[in-house]
Design a protein around this motif. Sequence first.
Motif, PDB file in Angstrom:
ATOM      1  N   ILE A  42       0.834  -1.207   0.066  1.00  0.00           N
ATOM      2  CA  ILE A  42      -0.031  -0.028  -0.038  1.00  0.00           C
ATOM      3  C   ILE A  42       0.868   1.228   0.014  1.00  0.00           C
ATOM      4  N   ASP A  43       1.911   1.197   0.679  1.00  0.00           N
ATOM      5  CA  ASP A  43       2.979   2.384   0.633  1.00  0.00           C
ATOM      6  C   ASP A  43       3.918   2.354  -0.521  1.00  0.00           C
ATOM      7  N   GLY A  44       3.808   1.697  -1.683  1.00  0.00           N
ATOM      8  CA  GLY A  44       4.802   1.542  -2.553  1.00  0.00           C
ATOM      9  C   GLY A  44       4.416   2.720  -3.525  1.00  0.00           C
ATOM     10  N   PRO A  45       5.413   2.734  -4.567  1.00  0.00           N
ATOM     11  CA  PRO A  45       5.291   3.929  -5.512  1.00  0.00           C
ATOM     12  C   PRO A  45       3.964   4.100  -6.137  1.00  0.00           C
ATOM     13  N   ALA A 151     -11.217  -5.048  -8.540  1.00  0.00           N
ATOM     14  CA  ALA A 151     -10.199  -4.266  -8.938  1.00  0.00           C
ATOM     15  C   ALA A 151     -10.428  -3.051  -7.987  1.00  0.00           C
ATOM     16  N   THR A 152      -9.235  -2.440  -7.218  1.00  0.00           N
ATOM     17  CA  THR A 152      -9.726  -1.425  -6.424  1.00  0.00           C
ATOM     18  C   THR A 152      -8.515  -0.247  -6.385  1.00  0.00           C
ATOM     19  N   PHE A 153      -8.924   0.985  -6.552  1.00  0.00           N
ATOM     20  CA  PHE A 153      -8.324   2.170  -6.922  1.00  0.00           C
ATOM     21  C   PHE A 153      -8.343   3.161  -5.932  1.00  0.00           C
ATOM     22  N   LEU A 154      -7.077   3.680  -5.455  1.00  0.00           N
ATOM     23  CA  LEU A 154      -7.081   4.836  -4.516  1.00  0.00           C
ATOM     24  C   LEU A 154      -6.726   6.126  -5.329  1.00  0.00           C
ATOM     25  N   ILE A 155      -7.609   7.082  -5.245  1.00  0.00           N
ATOM     26  CA  ILE A 155      -7.402   8.249  -6.238  1.00  0.00           C
ATOM     27  C   ILE A 155      -7.192   9.491  -5.459  1.00  0.00           C
ATOM     28  N   ALA A 162      -3.344   6.680  -6.972  1.00  0.00           N
ATOM     29  CA  ALA A 162      -2.245   6.449  -6.026  1.00  0.00           C
ATOM     30  C   ALA A 162      -2.088   5.317  -5.633  1.00  0.00           C
ATOM     31  N   TYR A 163      -2.898   4.290  -5.933  1.00  0.00           N
ATOM     32  CA  TYR A 163      -2.762   2.904  -5.612  1.00  0.00           C
ATOM     33  C   TYR A 163      -3.765   2.123  -6.368  1.00  0.00           C
ATOM     34  N   MET A 164      -3.297   0.810  -6.877  1.00  0.00           N
ATOM     35  CA  MET A 164      -4.331   0.118  -7.719  1.00  0.00           C
ATOM     36  C   MET A 164      -3.762  -1.472  -7.425  1.00  0.00           C
ATOM     37  N   ARG A 165      -5.127  -2.130  -6.972  1.00  0.00           N
ATOM     38  CA  ARG A 165      -4.833  -3.661  -6.495  1.00  0.00           C
ATOM     39  C   ARG A 165      -5.933  -4.420  -7.280  1.00  0.00           C
ATOM     40  N   GLU A 166      -5.410  -5.473  -7.795  1.00  0.00           N
ATOM     41  CA  GLU A 166      -6.444  -6.324  -8.448  1.00  0.00           C
ATOM     42  C   GLU A 166      -6.388  -7.668  -7.569  1.00  0.00           C
ATOM     43  N   ARG A 178      -4.697   4.813   7.151  1.00  0.00           N
ATOM     44  CA  ARG A 178      -3.620   5.629   7.014  1.00  0.00           C
ATOM     45  C   ARG A 178      -3.250   6.219   5.706  1.00  0.00           C
ATOM     46  N   LYS A 179      -3.334   5.535   4.632  1.00  0.00           N
ATOM     47  CA  LYS A 179      -3.064   5.938   3.562  1.00  0.00           C
ATOM     48  C   LYS A 179      -4.009   6.775   3.003  1.00  0.00           C
ATOM     49  N   LEU A 180      -5.533   6.347   3.255  1.00  0.00           N
ATOM     50  CA  LEU A 180      -6.427   7.395   2.879  1.00  0.00           C
ATOM     51  C   LEU A 180      -6.678   8.634   3.667  1.00  0.00           C
ATOM     52  N   ARG A 181      -6.200   8.637   4.967  1.00  0.00           N
ATOM     53  CA  ARG A 181      -5.991   9.835   5.647  1.00  0.00           C
ATOM     54  C   ARG A 181      -5.139  10.717   4.793  1.00  0.00           C
ATOM     55  N   ASP A 182      -3.977  10.256   4.427  1.00  0.00           N
ATOM     56  CA  ASP A 182      -3.043  11.007   3.750  1.00  0.00           C
ATOM     57  C   ASP A 182      -3.408  11.542   2.591  1.00  0.00           C
ATOM     58  N   LEU A 183      -4.235  10.709   1.783  1.00  0.00           N
ATOM     59  CA  LEU A 183      -4.554  11.026   0.326  1.00  0.00           C
ATOM     60  C   LEU A 183      -5.796  12.248   0.481  1.00  0.00           C
ATOM     61  N   ALA A 184      -6.544  12.228   1.549  1.00  0.00           N
ATOM     62  CA  ALA A 184      -7.641  12.994   2.061  1.00  0.00           C
ATOM     63  C   ALA A 184      -7.183  14.427   2.296  1.00  0.00           C
ATOM     64  N   SER A 185      -5.819  14.568   2.721  1.00  0.00           N
ATOM     65  CA  SER A 185      -5.091  15.661   3.301  1.00  0.00           C
ATOM     66  C   SER A 185      -4.571  16.568   2.297  1.00  0.00           C
ATOM     67  N   ARG A 186      -4.228  16.032   1.053  1.00  0.00           N
ATOM     68  CA  ARG A 186      -3.597  16.183  -0.170  1.00  0.00           C
ATOM     69  C   ARG A 186      -4.578  17.553  -0.958  1.00  0.00           C
ATOM     70  N   PRO A 187      -3.837  18.351  -1.346  1.00  0.00           N
ATOM     71  CA  PRO A 187      -4.655  19.484  -2.106  1.00  0.00           C
ATOM     72  C   PRO A 187      -5.306  18.710  -3.384  1.00  0.00           C
TER      73      PRO A 187
END
Length: 195
Positions: A42-45, A151-155, A162-166, A178-187
Amino acid sequence: MSTPESPAPAAGKPPWLLMVGVLAAFWVVYLIVAGPRRLDDIDGPESGRAVDFNWSLRDLDGGEVNFDRFRGKALFVNVWATWCPPCVAEMPSIARLASVEDLKGKVEFICIATDESMDAVRSFVRGKGWPMTILHATALPPVFLTDGIPATFLIAPDGRLAYMREGAAEWDAPEVVRKLRDLASRPATPPGNPG
């Protein structure tokens, strides 16, 4: 004159017990091979690939929903179908994730069903009270096309992947929160880009 004799019953276990054993074995193999998994990457590139917001879906009542209405928000997008056992297996963990109090109003949870029949989707979700937006699509833009589902995508709010998983996962894991909190804090727009 001899009469035909009926075959003697097979010794051993009754046939229904054998069937239960076979089904249980298949279920165990499914859980080992295709069941929901932890997310070690989840924290990969991040891919940074732009998401297409110019397409339409249908809500459970058949009304048109333009995906553009989600632009500028952190998104959790899951592509699934009611006939897909791994998809069905992971849905409760998505519902639990969407219920995390500090993600409410900050992250949109969108589950896009690809079933042929909207009736099947309606029947499946009826009475579940899940906090996700359930939509239906007959076609997907290229960024959401994969070799399989779920298939799931975090945008991110800037519209980048920002992330994709099949495959199925345990989505309510702490690292996903944690990842979603980080994404939500981005502009909504990248730094230096007027939008």
